[in-house]
Design a protein around this motif. Structure first.
Motif, PDB file in Angstrom:
ATOM      1  N   TYR A 180      40.065  48.087  30.729  1.00 54.30           N
ATOM      2  CA  TYR A 180      39.002  47.127  30.411  1.00 54.30           C
ATOM      3  C   TYR A 180      39.363  46.305  29.177  1.00 54.30           C
ATOM      4  O   TYR A 180      38.952  45.148  29.052  1.00 54.30           O
ATOM      5  CB  TYR A 180      37.669  47.854  30.227  1.00 54.30           C
ATOM      6  N   ARG A 237      41.502  53.941  31.426  1.00 54.17           N
ATOM      7  CA  ARG A 237      40.463  52.964  31.786  1.00 54.17           C
ATOM      8  C   ARG A 237      39.954  52.204  30.568  1.00 54.17           C
ATOM      9  O   ARG A 237      39.567  51.041  30.679  1.00 54.17           O
ATOM     10  CB  ARG A 237      39.311  53.657  32.521  1.00 54.17           C
ATOM     11  N   ILE A 256      31.997  47.387  28.462  1.00 53.27           N
ATOM     12  CA  ILE A 256      32.234  48.534  29.346  1.00 53.27           C
ATOM     13  C   ILE A 256      33.192  49.523  28.691  1.00 53.27           C
ATOM     14  O   ILE A 256      33.029  50.746  28.812  1.00 53.27           O
ATOM     15  CB  ILE A 256      32.787  48.057  30.705  1.00 53.27           C
ATOM     16  N   ALA A 266      33.839  43.045  29.730  1.00 56.30           N
ATOM     17  CA  ALA A 266      34.835  44.118  29.777  1.00 56.30           C
ATOM     18  C   ALA A 266      34.854  44.907  28.466  1.00 56.30           C
ATOM     19  O   ALA A 266      35.009  46.137  28.487  1.00 56.30           O
ATOM     20  CB  ALA A 266      36.212  43.529  30.062  1.00 56.30           C
ATOM     21  N   PRO A 295      40.683  48.051  36.974  1.00 60.16           N
ATOM     22  CA  PRO A 295      40.432  49.405  36.463  1.00 60.16           C
ATOM     23  C   PRO A 295      40.920  50.490  37.425  1.00 60.16           C
ATOM     24  O   PRO A 295      41.434  51.530  36.989  1.00 60.16           O
ATOM     25  CB  PRO A 295      38.905  49.445  36.300  1.00 60.16           C
ATOM     26  N   GLN A 313      33.801  54.295  28.096  1.00 62.82           N
ATOM     27  CA  GLN A 313      34.705  54.932  29.047  1.00 62.82           C
ATOM     28  C   GLN A 313      35.306  56.208  28.450  1.00 62.82           C
ATOM     29  O   GLN A 313      35.545  56.293  27.248  1.00 62.82           O
ATOM     30  CB  GLN A 313      35.827  53.983  29.450  1.00 62.82           C
ATOM     31  N   LYS A 367      29.409  50.481  34.699  1.00 65.39           N
ATOM     32  CA  LYS A 367      30.201  49.238  34.760  1.00 65.39           C
ATOM     33  C   LYS A 367      29.378  48.090  35.328  1.00 65.39           C
ATOM     34  O   LYS A 367      29.865  47.291  36.131  1.00 65.39           O
ATOM     35  CB  LYS A 367      31.481  49.458  35.555  1.00 65.39           C
TER      36      LYS A 367
END
Length: 640
Positions: A313, A309, A300, A297, A243, A304, A562
């Protein structure tokens, strides 16, 4: 071309040397043309080699070219040689084809940058290193390419090194990968101890005889190689560098995340399929790591706010799918998803780069919105990439991702299929959350873009259009259900069945058309469900996401943080190392090393200060000293 394989990696190396050594004398046009020509010729060579290899009968599709004997020391020998088989041929097309489009895109994206020539020197070197990794005929040459992509990632992620965040991200990627590389080189050492050779033909050809299936040595080798793969392919526990790699130029993110570095781990495991099939515990570890990474991932990515990013992920999650495929023995399915992912993920990153370019560097999706009318080509191509990664028919991801889910289900892993399917729903949700926030929903007051948007130049639009086309058609090389229609599986099959091994360990996906159709429809319904959820939350009831984040604040904070993995590593690893380093500096370096040197200097200074009094500068004092010396000498001689 089959007997001149060395030209394929050497052409990008030549381009790197020219741009690196003569960069002060090259214009932007010259540097970009040299870099693109080097990769373009390499791509042409890869296509020619692929066609020549394809013209051979399946049992003969393996060509080894030894250029010279590279290392000889006692019983150890390693050749500078190249090996082309269906697996490396497919990887060649991915690396050079997608890499060429990224090079072309970079000319427009990096226009006006002070380090333009240096950038293309690094980019060519990156392609060379990946080609060396893919084409090498032994583990030592593979490791050389493995380390080469690690070095280039450090150089390119930290390309804008005057920014502290970029410099730190480059160092983080380099250091985290050193952990994985340590495991990889230990695995290579064990391979040499077990086989007395590092040549792929020797190792894979005698693996079934030299290693006990499920034995300690087979398991240790596979697990150590897996540690290396978790570093390069950003899997748990070594995914944390990827990331932060977003600090580099966006085309670098596309190259690293789509066609080169992160696919190295998947390629290595597939290349070593014989070793992994002899180590069921390692196969289970590959599956578990891939599954957990895909789910973690994807979760997450749901929250974001940086456009790159979200895609970072997403890459980690999709690589987890590839690991799951390899873990259940469906290596061909893993490579299939690698190929399709290279197309649509490169498209998505380059599309994100076009958005960032249009907004003069803005990356916060909360400051974007309503761009579909201002950026029609970028929007259309980004939508194609999003449909592909979400797994919507007839786009590429529909075929490759569902083959992985099918392989997991037919292997009897219903729970594995269920968790992977949940991650797939998350994928379609967060990708269309991105689409709706960036291109559809109008930003609220105070969140408008800081700069008026403008469409990307032609050099950036052309790769987008070509990658969009590939994201539509490339999935058809792996059509399910119809016997003989999965061209890639048939092409790769000799790679995984060439050597004697327990074939029952290899995934044998059964042909049950009725059940396959049902599962395809379920998977498609789940993907569409994720899209509709994103549409409802971000286009219809736009206040609902904020209400949900307030109601489930603890979960939102965990995802936004995260899972606090970076903080955990900082507390458990980084902070103790800093404390120990500070103590070693203060006590050992300053106290002992510097102290010893300083005391020696002080002693000489004090002694010289006393002796300096002898040098008074008066002749009478020197005459007196000579006289007294003579008296002492004469007195000594008389007494004696």
């Amino acid at each position: 071309m089959l007997h001149n394989l060395w030209l394929i990696p050497c052409l990008p190396l030549l381009g790197s040397l020219i741009n690196g050594l003569w960069r002060r004398n090259l214009s932007e046009t010259s540097a970009g043309s040299i870099a693109c020509a080097a990769v373009g010729l390499s791509c042409l060579g890869a296509i020619m080699a692929f066609c020549e290899l394809f013209s051979l009968s399946p049992p003969e599709r393996s060509v080894e070219v030894v250029v010279y004997q590279w290392v000889t020391s006692g019983d150890f020998q390693a050749a500078m040689g190249f090996w082309l088989d269906p697996l490396s041929a497919v990887m060649l097309l991915v690396v050079t084809g997608v890499g060429l489009l990224i090079h072309i895109y970079s000319i427009g994206y990096m226009h006006g940058d002070a380090g333009f020539q240096r950038y293309f020197a690094y980019l060519n070197l990156f392609v060379f290193s990946m080609l060396l990794l893919v084409l090498g005929n032994n583990f030592l040459l593979m490791f050389l390419g493995w380390e080469g992509v690690g070095l280039c990632s450090y150089l390119l992620i930290g390309f804008w090194f005057t920014r502290q965040a970029a410099a730190d991200a480059g160092k983080k990627a380099f250091i985290v990968n050193r952990v994985g590389d340590f495991g990889f080189i230990l695995g290579v050492f064990l391979i040499f101890v077990s086989f007395g050779s590092l040549q792929f033909r020797d190792v894979f050809g005698s693996a079934a005889q030299q290693l006990v299936p499920g034995g300690a040595m087979a398991t240790a080798i596979a697990l150590l190689l897996l540690l290396g793969a978790t570093g390069k392919s950003a899997q748990i526990p070594l995914y944390v560098w990827l990331p932060d790699a977003m600090e580099g130029p966006t085309p670098v993110s596309a190259l690293i995340h789509a066609a080169t570095m992160v696919t190295a781990g998947v390629y290595m495991i597939s290349r070593c399929s014989v070793l992994y099939l002899l180590a069921p515990a390692a196969m289970a570890a590959v599956t578990l790591i891939g599954l957990l990474t895909a789910l973690m991932a994807a979760s997450i990515a749901l929250v974001q706010t940086d456009i790159k990013r979200v895609l970072a992920y997403s890459t980690i999650s999709q690589l987890g799918y590839m690991f799951v495929a390899c873990g259940v023995g469906a290596f061909g399915a893993g490579i299939f998803h690698l190929v399709t992912h290279a197309c649509f993920k490169a498209l998505l990153f380059l599309g994100a780069g076009a958005v960032i370019h249009a907004l003069d560097g803005e990356q916060d999706i909360r400051r974007m919105g309503g761009l579909k009318d201002q950026l029609p080509i970028t929007y259309a191509t980004f939508l194609v990439g999003s449909l592909a990664i979400a797994g919507i028919f007839p786009f590429a991801g529909f075929f490759s991702k569902d083959e992985i889910l099918w392989a997991a289900l037919t292997e009897g892993h219903f729970l594995l299929w269920l968790v992977a399917a949940i991650a797939a729903v998350m994928t379609s949700f967060y990708m269309f959350r991105l689409v709706f926030l960036v291109f559809h929903r109008q930003p609220r007051a105070g969140e408008a873009p800081l700069h008026p948007p403008h469409e990307a130049p032609a050099l950036m639009r052309l790769p987008l259009l070509m990658l969009a086309g590939l994201s539509v058609v490339v999935g058809f090389i792996g059509i399910p259900i119809i016997e003989g229609a999965h061209l890639l599986r048939a092409y790769l099959e000799p790679v995984f069945t060439r050597y004697p091994l327990p074939l029952e360990a290899l995934s044998q996906t059964s042909h049950r058309p009725g059940l396959e159709v049902v599962m395809l429809l379920i998977s498609l319904a789940l993907a569409l469900g994720g899209i509709f959820m994103a549409q409802y939350l971000y286009l219809i009831d736009v206040t609902l996401p904020e209400r949900l984040s307030t109601r489930f604040q603890w979960a939102y904070r965990v995802l936004l943080g995260k899972y606090f993995v970076d903080e955990f590593y900082n507390y458990l690893v980084i902070a103790p190392i800093k404390r120990v380093s500070a103590w070693l500096w203060a006590e050992v370096d300053v106290g002992i090393v510097d102290g010893t040197v300083n005391q020696a200097g002080a002693f000489v200074w004090r002694d010289s200060a006393w002796l300096s009094r002898v040098q008074s500068g008066f002749v009478r004092n020197y005459a007196l000293s000579i006289f007294l010396g003579a008296v002492v000498v004469i007195g000594y001689l008389i007494i004696r």
